[in-house]
Scaffold this motif. Structure first.
Motif, short mmCIF file in Angstrom:
data_model
loop_
_atom_site.label_atom_id
_atom_site.label_comp_id
_atom_site.label_asym_id
_atom_site.label_seq_id
_atom_site.Cartn_x
_atom_site.Cartn_y
_atom_site.Cartn_z
N GLU A 76 -4.92 -1.31 -1.18
CA GLU A 76 -3.72 -2.13 -1.22
C GLU A 76 -3.78 -3.04 -2.44
N GLN B 111 -2.11 4.83 5.46
CA GLN B 111 -2.39 4.28 4.14
C GLN B 111 -3.14 5.28 3.27
N ARG C 207 0.84 -1.19 0.00
CA ARG C 207 0.00 0.00 0.00
C ARG C 207 0.88 1.25 0.00
#
Length: 417
Positions: free
Chosen positions: A400, A396, A388
């Motif tokens: 991902e 994040q 990710r």
């Protein structure tokens, strides 16, 4: 000018108006007062008792004699009628609920316009398009539409943040979705920085914090030290000591785990409870003051940018070696790993050591983020078969992927940074 570093506290003053009255609110007064048939409590709004998706309220002290009666302030939901007062606008007994405000044009409760609510809208729009990753978190906003006191990176750490969502001092291990991190001291110091004019000649430190953004249980004003509540900073107990004659360890709230530099005060009286950074600021202030008294122009030297103390009294988390390169250091000024950035390189200019500090907290865990050579977060992190993109705080960004080259932040040299 004072030649000592003082801790600044913001004080709230309450005004009391004395009126002549024959009523004394003693224990048991309300029971006897309400037993009189002529004295009864008005009917309260039912919202506090219902407390569901459409009705809720706040229980407050009633505006009755000695607060003997119950009082409920209804909180209106989105789209409900409200009033700001004024001719022809009508009256209401409640107010718009948390995160809502009264629209003056429609007299309806609407969602507050704020940076945090905008961030929620962006997240929701991305979620509807399937662009949110498994470790992303929807921003949390408080009752006034501001960012809550902390944010977390699941599987890693949580850190303090300002009302505008900017990262602040204070970081702890992530322990789960129910984690709470008050960050009262960290936010207090941030407010001081905003309120104190930049024209003040010397830095004005706020209350000392611990690594989690809470208040250090020991606070000092000049040479007098006392105990405070770790969460809200309020004075607790009545014990105080004078450092001129007693060491800080005499205070019942003193915790050696929070004392980063105990060797500074373990000496003969007068004692100290300070840090090398505070000492450096104090020493430089004395030199500037003495120079001004001697008639020298000290404007060129009157800057403290190179010794700006963090809320825990340390100089920061980036140190320098004898050859001028930068290294990552912990709160006790010990070097972390072999992270280093050399002068005249991009890595030197953008070094923040956030990843190095996070991995230091995660020492006992088997899965840690991957850091760049300068201690920053690598822009691509892989976790249990998925990779990710992350920002500078390790959070994040986007979904991902199993194949790293499908990430929007992918570059051919993504492993080298």
């Amino acid at each position: 000018m004072v030649d000592k570093i003082c801790v600044l506290f913001l004080c709230t003053f309450a005004c009391f108006v004395c009126v002549k009255t024959d009523v004394v609110c003693e224990v048991g007064f309300c029971q006897s007062f309400l037993s009189d048939a002529d004295n009864s409590c008005p009917q309260t709004a039912a919202d506090c008792d219902i407390n569901n998706a459409t009705h809720t309220g706040l229980r407050l002290k009633s505006p009755t004699l000695c607060n003997c009666c119950d009082y409920c302030l209804p909180l209106y939901g989105k789209g409900d009628h409200c009033s700001l007062g004024g001719p022809g606008t009508g009256t209401t007994i409640g107010r718009c609920g948390h995160g809502l405000t009264c629209d003056p044009e429609t007299s309806k409760c609407i969602r507050m316009k704020s940076k945090c609510h905008d961030a929620q809208d962006v997240f929701d729009a991305r979620a509807s398009r399937g662009e949110v990753g498994a470790l992303e978190r929807r921003p949390y906003c408080d009752a006034k539409g501001r960012f809550v006191a902390f944010d977390c990176v699941p599987t890693q750490t949580c850190f303090c943040q300002s009302e505008e969502g900017e990262r602040l001092f204070g970081e702890v291990l992530y322990t789960g979705p129910l984690q709470n991190m008050p960050c009262g001291c960290s936010r207090f110091n941030e407010q001081i920085r905003k309120l104190i004019s930049t024209k003040v000649p010397f830095p004005v430190p706020g209350p000392r914090c611990t690594a989690d953004g809470n208040f250090n249980p020991v606070q000092c004003i000049d040479r007098i030290c006392y105990c405070v509540n770790r969460i809200n900073g309020e004075i607790s107990g009545g014990e105080t000591i004078n450092l001129d004659t007693e060491p800080i360890s005499k205070l019942p709230c003193y915790d050696p785990n929070f004392d980063l530099f105990p060797e500074i005060f373990w000496a003969e009286p007068p004692y100290n409870y300070t840090t090398p950074c505070y000492n450096s600021v104090q020493d430089k202030a004395k030199i500037i003051e003495q120079g001004e008294r001697d008639g020298f122009i000290m404007d060129y030297f009157n800057t403290f940018d190179d010794m700006d103390c963090l809320p825990d009294g340390t100089t920061g988390r980036i140190g320098r070696t004898r050859n001028g390169s930068k290294i990552c250091i912990d709160q006790r000024q010990n070097r972390i790993g072999d992270y280093e950035a050399h002068m005249n390189t991009p890595e030197y200019e953008n070094m923040d050591c956030k990843c190095a500090l996070t991995t230091e907290l995660m020492t006992a865990l088997s899965e840690k983020p991957v850091c760049c050579a300068n201690g920053n977060f690598r822009t691509i992190q892989c976790y249990r078969g998925f990779c990710r993109c992350v920002d500078s705080d390790g959070r994040q960004i986007g979904r991902e992927e199993r194949e790293v080259n499908r990430l929007q932040c992918f570059t051919s040299n993504w492993q080298q940074c």
